[in-house]
Design an enzyme around this catalytic site. Structure first.
Site, PDB file in Angstrom:
ATOM      1  N   HIS A   1      71.183  53.363  33.401  1.00 14.85           N
ATOM      2  CA  HIS A   1      71.182  51.958  33.014  1.00 14.85           C
ATOM      3  C   HIS A   1      69.782  51.224  33.045  1.00 14.85           C
ATOM      4  O   HIS A   1      69.300  50.087  33.364  1.00 14.85           O
ATOM      5  CB  HIS A   1      71.773  51.217  34.040  1.00 14.85           C
ATOM      6  CG  HIS A   1      73.263  51.494  34.023  1.00 14.85           C
ATOM      7  ND1 HIS A   1      74.198  51.077  33.029  1.00 14.85           N
ATOM      8  CD2 HIS A   1      74.223  52.108  35.000  1.00 14.85           C
ATOM      9  CE1 HIS A   1      75.285  51.303  33.452  1.00 14.85           C
ATOM     10  NE2 HIS A   1      75.378  52.407  34.439  1.00 14.85           N
TER      11      HIS A   1
ATOM     12  N   CYS B   1      46.229  42.520  63.973  1.00 20.15           N
ATOM     13  CA  CYS B   1      45.022  42.296  64.717  1.00 20.15           C
ATOM     14  C   CYS B   1      45.282  42.741  66.147  1.00 20.15           C
ATOM     15  O   CYS B   1      46.400  42.432  66.659  1.00 20.15           O
ATOM     16  CB  CYS B   1      44.758  40.829  64.341  1.00 20.15           C
ATOM     17  SG  CYS B   1      44.660  40.200  63.035  1.00 20.15           S
TER      18      CYS B   1
ATOM     19  N   GLU C   1      63.610  55.311  51.112  1.00 21.52           N
ATOM     20  CA  GLU C   1      62.283  55.648  52.260  1.00 21.52           C
ATOM     21  C   GLU C   1      61.310  56.750  51.779  1.00 21.52           C
ATOM     22  O   GLU C   1      60.089  56.629  52.090  1.00 21.52           O
ATOM     23  CB  GLU C   1      62.958  56.075  53.478  1.00 21.52           C
ATOM     24  CG  GLU C   1      62.150  56.661  54.848  1.00 21.52           C
ATOM     25  CD  GLU C   1      61.134  55.466  55.210  1.00 21.52           C
ATOM     26  OE1 GLU C   1      60.382  55.871  56.096  1.00 21.52           O
ATOM     27  OE2 GLU C   1      61.539  54.459  54.920  1.00 21.52           O
TER      28      GLU C   1
ATOM     29  N   LYS D   1      49.867  48.336  60.927  1.00 23.54           N
ATOM     30  CA  LYS D   1      51.176  48.743  61.614  1.00 23.54           C
ATOM     31  C   LYS D   1      52.023  47.808  62.249  1.00 23.54           C
ATOM     32  O   LYS D   1      52.968  47.778  61.691  1.00 23.54           O
ATOM     33  CB  LYS D   1      50.438  49.707  62.877  1.00 23.54           C
ATOM     34  CG  LYS D   1      51.611  50.457  63.718  1.00 23.54           C
ATOM     35  CD  LYS D   1      52.174  51.489  62.952  1.00 23.54           C
ATOM     36  CE  LYS D   1      53.625  52.003  63.347  1.00 23.54           C
ATOM     37  NZ  LYS D   1      54.201  52.963  62.809  1.00 23.54           N
TER      38      LYS D   1
ATOM     39  N   ARG E   1      46.643  50.150  64.370  1.00 19.49           N
ATOM     40  CA  ARG E   1      47.453  49.037  63.793  1.00 19.49           C
ATOM     41  C   ARG E   1      47.044  48.855  62.484  1.00 19.49           C
ATOM     42  O   ARG E   1      47.598  47.861  61.579  1.00 19.49           O
ATOM     43  CB  ARG E   1      47.257  47.544  64.752  1.00 19.49           C
ATOM     44  CG  ARG E   1      48.046  47.742  66.109  1.00 19.49           C
ATOM     45  CD  ARG E   1      47.756  46.569  66.797  1.00 19.49           C
ATOM     46  NE  ARG E   1      48.564  46.425  67.935  1.00 19.49           N
ATOM     47  CZ  ARG E   1      49.500  45.524  68.061  1.00 19.49           C
ATOM     48  NH1 ARG E   1      49.722  44.860  67.343  1.00 19.49           N
ATOM     49  NH2 ARG E   1      50.444  45.698  69.086  1.00 19.49           N
TER      50      ARG E   1
ATOM     51  N   TRP F   1      42.704  42.182  60.941  1.00 15.03           N
ATOM     52  CA  TRP F   1      43.140  42.589  59.532  1.00 15.03           C
ATOM     53  C   TRP F   1      43.212  41.154  58.754  1.00 15.03           C
ATOM     54  O   TRP F   1      43.980  40.141  58.959  1.00 15.03           O
ATOM     55  CB  TRP F   1      44.750  42.873  59.809  1.00 15.03           C
ATOM     56  CG  TRP F   1      45.225  43.513  58.495  1.00 15.03           C
ATOM     57  CD1 TRP F   1      45.174  44.923  57.920  1.00 15.03           C
ATOM     58  CD2 TRP F   1      46.091  42.976  57.795  1.00 15.03           C
ATOM     59  NE1 TRP F   1      45.682  45.002  56.822  1.00 15.03           N
ATOM     60  CE2 TRP F   1      46.613  43.991  56.603  1.00 15.03           C
ATOM     61  CE3 TRP F   1      46.872  41.725  57.615  1.00 15.03           C
ATOM     62  CZ2 TRP F   1      47.370  43.550  55.626  1.00 15.03           C
ATOM     63  CZ3 TRP F   1      47.722  41.406  56.646  1.00 15.03           C
ATOM     64  CH2 TRP F   1      47.989  42.536  55.592  1.00 15.03           C
TER      65      TRP F   1
ATOM     66  N   ASN G   1      45.115  36.171  66.821  1.00 14.53           N
ATOM     67  CA  ASN G   1      45.880  36.744  66.121  1.00 14.53           C
ATOM     68  C   ASN G   1      46.981  35.904  65.388  1.00 14.53           C
ATOM     69  O   ASN G   1      47.369  35.032  66.197  1.00 14.53           O
ATOM     70  CB  ASN G   1      46.986  37.712  66.914  1.00 14.53           C
ATOM     71  CG  ASN G   1      46.257  39.044  67.118  1.00 14.53           C
ATOM     72  OD1 ASN G   1      45.041  38.987  67.143  1.00 14.53           O
ATOM     73  ND2 ASN G   1      46.485  39.903  68.050  1.00 14.53           N
ATOM     74  N   GLY G   2      47.423  36.017  64.215  1.00 20.66           N
ATOM     75  CA  GLY G   2      48.495  35.105  63.601  1.00 20.66           C
ATOM     76  C   GLY G   2      47.788  34.420  62.529  1.00 20.66           C
ATOM     77  O   GLY G   2      46.690  34.548  62.057  1.00 20.66           O
TER      78      GLY G   2
ATOM     79  N   GLU H   1      53.004  54.460  50.184  1.00 13.56           N
ATOM     80  CA  GLU H   1      52.122  54.132  51.373  1.00 13.56           C
ATOM     81  C   GLU H   1      51.115  54.871  51.481  1.00 13.56           C
ATOM     82  O   GLU H   1      49.928  54.328  51.874  1.00 13.56           O
ATOM     83  CB  GLU H   1      52.834  53.924  52.567  1.00 13.56           C
ATOM     84  CG  GLU H   1      54.012  52.944  52.955  1.00 13.56           C
ATOM     85  CD  GLU H   1      54.588  53.030  53.921  1.00 13.56           C
ATOM     86  OE1 GLU H   1      54.510  52.143  55.026  1.00 13.56           O
ATOM     87  OE2 GLU H   1      55.413  53.920  54.375  1.00 13.56           O
TER      88      GLU H   1
ATOM     89  N   LYS I   1      57.445  56.097  51.479  1.00 13.04           N
ATOM     90  CA  LYS I   1      56.198  56.821  52.122  1.00 13.04           C
ATOM     91  C   LYS I   1      55.268  57.544  51.223  1.00 13.04           C
ATOM     92  O   LYS I   1      54.001  57.667  51.528  1.00 13.04           O
ATOM     93  CB  LYS I   1      57.039  58.281  52.849  1.00 13.04           C
ATOM     94  CG  LYS I   1      57.819  57.741  54.198  1.00 13.04           C
ATOM     95  CD  LYS I   1      56.659  57.331  55.220  1.00 13.04           C
ATOM     96  CE  LYS I   1      57.385  56.408  56.437  1.00 13.04           C
ATOM     97  NZ  LYS I   1      57.798  55.015  55.796  1.00 13.04           N
TER      98      LYS I   1
END
Length: 638
Positions: free
Chosen positions: A534, A2, A511, A633, A27, A82, A117-118, A518, A515
């Site tokens: 395995h 946010c 990583e 973000k 963000r 958000w 925010n939060g 995402e 990506k």
């Protein structure tokens, strides 16, 4: 996540609020809105109206801008949301208002308008208390609780009401609040979420405009003078003046909360010739690495001494370091996993890497001589900050952060810091922040190795030459993009993918899988290649591409055996190979050859084709590359 922007001035500030939200769009958000105090007079002495006026949207900020076209005000707040509590819907969008007890929208003018925010953890108990007082709730959010709480405590002084309300809140918050009866006043407070005061320039008898924002970037081009608020601060902004109150309500002086000049380059957020910010940031990596390593002439502890501010602290810490504990989330966690291989192999320092969101909730055994290293792009990652504070509470006071924002909470709260210079990263999927984190972590490895007597002058010079060559080496890797695009054409039609690596390239496989999932929404997993037999080998078919990171290192021959296991089951391999690995393309085996073998620094190079693969696959699938669904973000809430 946010974003907050607010302003008190004598001129119209609506354009500043909208522009600030646009700068924070990267963000991630699902709704946006603003509240204006139409009773605040403009420079010509006229007030455009009376009371609080609000506009909200579940579309982009551009749609909100269309709603407010022609509206002028000198005081206001704005927000991008958000969703956490309550679905993405207009009635849940910020700002939230309070009409007082016994009143709902339309029955009485709004008395309080607030953005937040939060997450407020005790919102249920507060909601029940306020409902008993007659307050009517119109949303499912925790934020509306704060608006009603402040209204219930208001006795004519907004700053006092906000301070009293803050004492009741449990959780994380950054808030900005307006009140109907105080048209030229804006009050903010923070605990666990960032908030900065921006100080503009006045003159000729005109009071300086004052701003509030969750990120200095929101005010790029508006001001470069900021006061960074600390935990528990309340900031009271009135026309041309401000004061900061500490957690106990006492006023803090200029020495305690000084104005700092910070250059926030608006040019960093220009897309330029690129199709997406992620593409731009992938191609900015040579420059970002060069900037991050600028001025590194030798390996000395002072590199981590927060630019020399804390005299000789790094020497003391490094000389007593017996082990390293790395705390991070997401992509930064994978950077820490690579660093573990470096720290143990080169510096001989036992290293543990913990997911920050898990570390604080388990019983751990603090060991003397531990250096706690946090890694964060924003320096405001809530889980990592909480893990840092948990480690400090356990007595682990030797702390260092690798961070991209010099003014962040992470830098302020750690004893030592290495600030990377990746520049503003807009795309949600981190790219240049990751590679600059790796560069900083390699420098940390060398610094510890030197203090432990494990780095000769010849080895130091060799490593520094390799690091200085990284920008040029990355340029050569970026030239492989046409070959990566051909791979992406295959991947775009798939729904699953497997990534394999061994040793310090296993985190790079992780990583690469992250990506791809995402931004393309392809389900992707990564495994150490030796784990194939395995369990994961059961998934391998011709429909699941298998990406393999294959540098010419000590594990190459074992990796080739793992590749044969895939081929024997009809799997299709996509291999990133060094030139001298003798892996040849054939049916079901696609090979991209890296320009050169880069030894210990190889992960920094090998991750770039995986970034490009995810990017071009996402483009071909038509996803929102820079703002992937459900993601944000800067993760500033748990």
């Amino acid at each position: 996540m946010c974003g907050i922007v607010g302003a008190v001035a004598t001129a119209d500030i609506v354009g500043v609020l909208v522009q600030g939200l646009q700068r924070l769009e990267y963000r991630g958000y699902d709704s946006c809105g603003l509240a204006l105090h139409l009773g605040a007079p403009l420079a010509d002495g006229a007030a455009p109206g009376r009371g609080l006026w609000r506009a909200r949207s579940t579309a982009r900020v551009s749609e909100l801008a269309a709603q407010v076209q022609g509206v002028a005000a000198a005081t206001g707040i704005a927000h991008t949301r958000w969703a956490t509590h309550g679905a993405p819907a207009v009635h849940n969008a910020h700002p939230h208002v309070s009409h007082g007890p016994g009143a709902a929208a339309g029955q009485r003018p709004a008395r309080v308008a607030l953005v937040h925010n939060g997450i407020i953890e005790n919102h249920d108990a507060l909601r029940a208390e306020l409902q008993a007082l007659g307050y009517v709730f119109e949303s499912q959010t925790d934020t509306e609780v704060i608006a009603h709480l402040i209204d219930s405590l208001y006795t004519g002084d907004l700053a006092e009401a906000v301070h009293r309300a803050a004492q009741r809140l449990q959780g994380a918050y950054a808030i900005a609040v307006l009140h109907h009866d105080e048209p030229q006043r804006l009050v903010g407070a923070r605990a666990g979420s960032p908030l900065v005061l921006g100080v503009g320039t006045g003159g000729d008898g005109v009071p300086a405009p004052l701003y509030l924002a969750s990120d200095a970037l929101a005010l790029a081009g508006v001001t470069d003078r900021f006061v960074f608020l600390a935990e528990g601060d309340v900031v009271d902004i009135q026309l041309g003046r401000w004061r900061v109150l500490g957690r106990d309500g006492t006023r803090l002086d200029d020495a305690q909360r000084p104005i700092k000049t910070v250059q926030v380059g608006s040019q960093d957020v220009a897309l330029g010739p690129y199709r997406h910010y992620m593409q731009k940031e992938i191609f900015e990596q040579p420059r970002a690495l060069a900037d991050t390593l600028e001025g590194v002439e030798g390996i000395v502890p002072e590199l981590f001494d927060d630019h020399g501010v804390r005299s000789r602290a790094a020497w003391r810490v490094f000389d007593t370091t017996q082990r390293v504990l790395i705390l991070a989330c997401g992509t930064s966690y994978y950077a820490g996993c690579v660093a573990r291989y470096w720290l143990e192999a080169i510096a001989g320092v036992p290293t543990t890497v913990e997911i920050a969101s898990e570390y604080r909730y388990r019983t751990s055994v603090p060991e003397p001589g531990t250096l706690v290293v946090t890694i964060s792009q924003s320096g405001e990652t809530a889980d990592t900050l909480a893990a840092l504070r948990h480690a400090q509470a356990l007595g682990l006071t030797d702390t260092l952060t690798i961070c991209n924002v010099a003014t962040s909470a992470m830098v302020r709260e750690c004893e030592l810091a290495y600030v990377t210079r990746a520049g503003v990263e807009i795309g949600v999927a981190s790219t240049k922040a990751f590679t600059t984190q790796l560069a900083a972590l390699f420098l940390l490895t060398l610094a510890l190795a030197q203090r432990k007597g494990r780095l000769s002058p010849e080895q130091e010079a060799q490593h520094l030459r390799a690091m200085r060559h990284l920008p040029a080496a990355l340029q050569a890797v970026l030239a492989l993009e046409p070959q990566v695009i051909r791979w992406a054409e295959d991947f775009a039609a798939k729904e699953h993918a497997l990534f394999l690596g061994r040793g310090l390239h296993y985190p790079i496989a992780l990583e690469g899988a992250l990506k791809l999932k995402e931004i393309s929404y392809i389900h992707a997993e990564a495994y150490p290649a030796g784990e194939l037999k395995h369990g994961p080998l059961a998934l391998v078919t011709s429909a699941m591409p298998v990406v393999t990171v294959a540098p010419n290192d000590a594990l190459l021959e074992k990796l080739k055996s793992n590749m044969q296991e895939v081929r024997a089951r009809g799997g299709v391999l996509y291999v990133l190979a060094d030139a001298d690995t003798h892996i040849t393309a054939s049916e079901g085996l696609h090979v991209i050859r890296m320009p050169e073998h880069y030894g210990a620094l190889s992960p920094i190079l090998h991750v770039v084709p995986l970034q490009l693969l995810a990017y071009h696959t996402a483009c071909l699938r038509g996803t929102d590359v820079d703002k992937p669904r459900n993601l944000a973000k800067s993760v500033t809430v748990e």
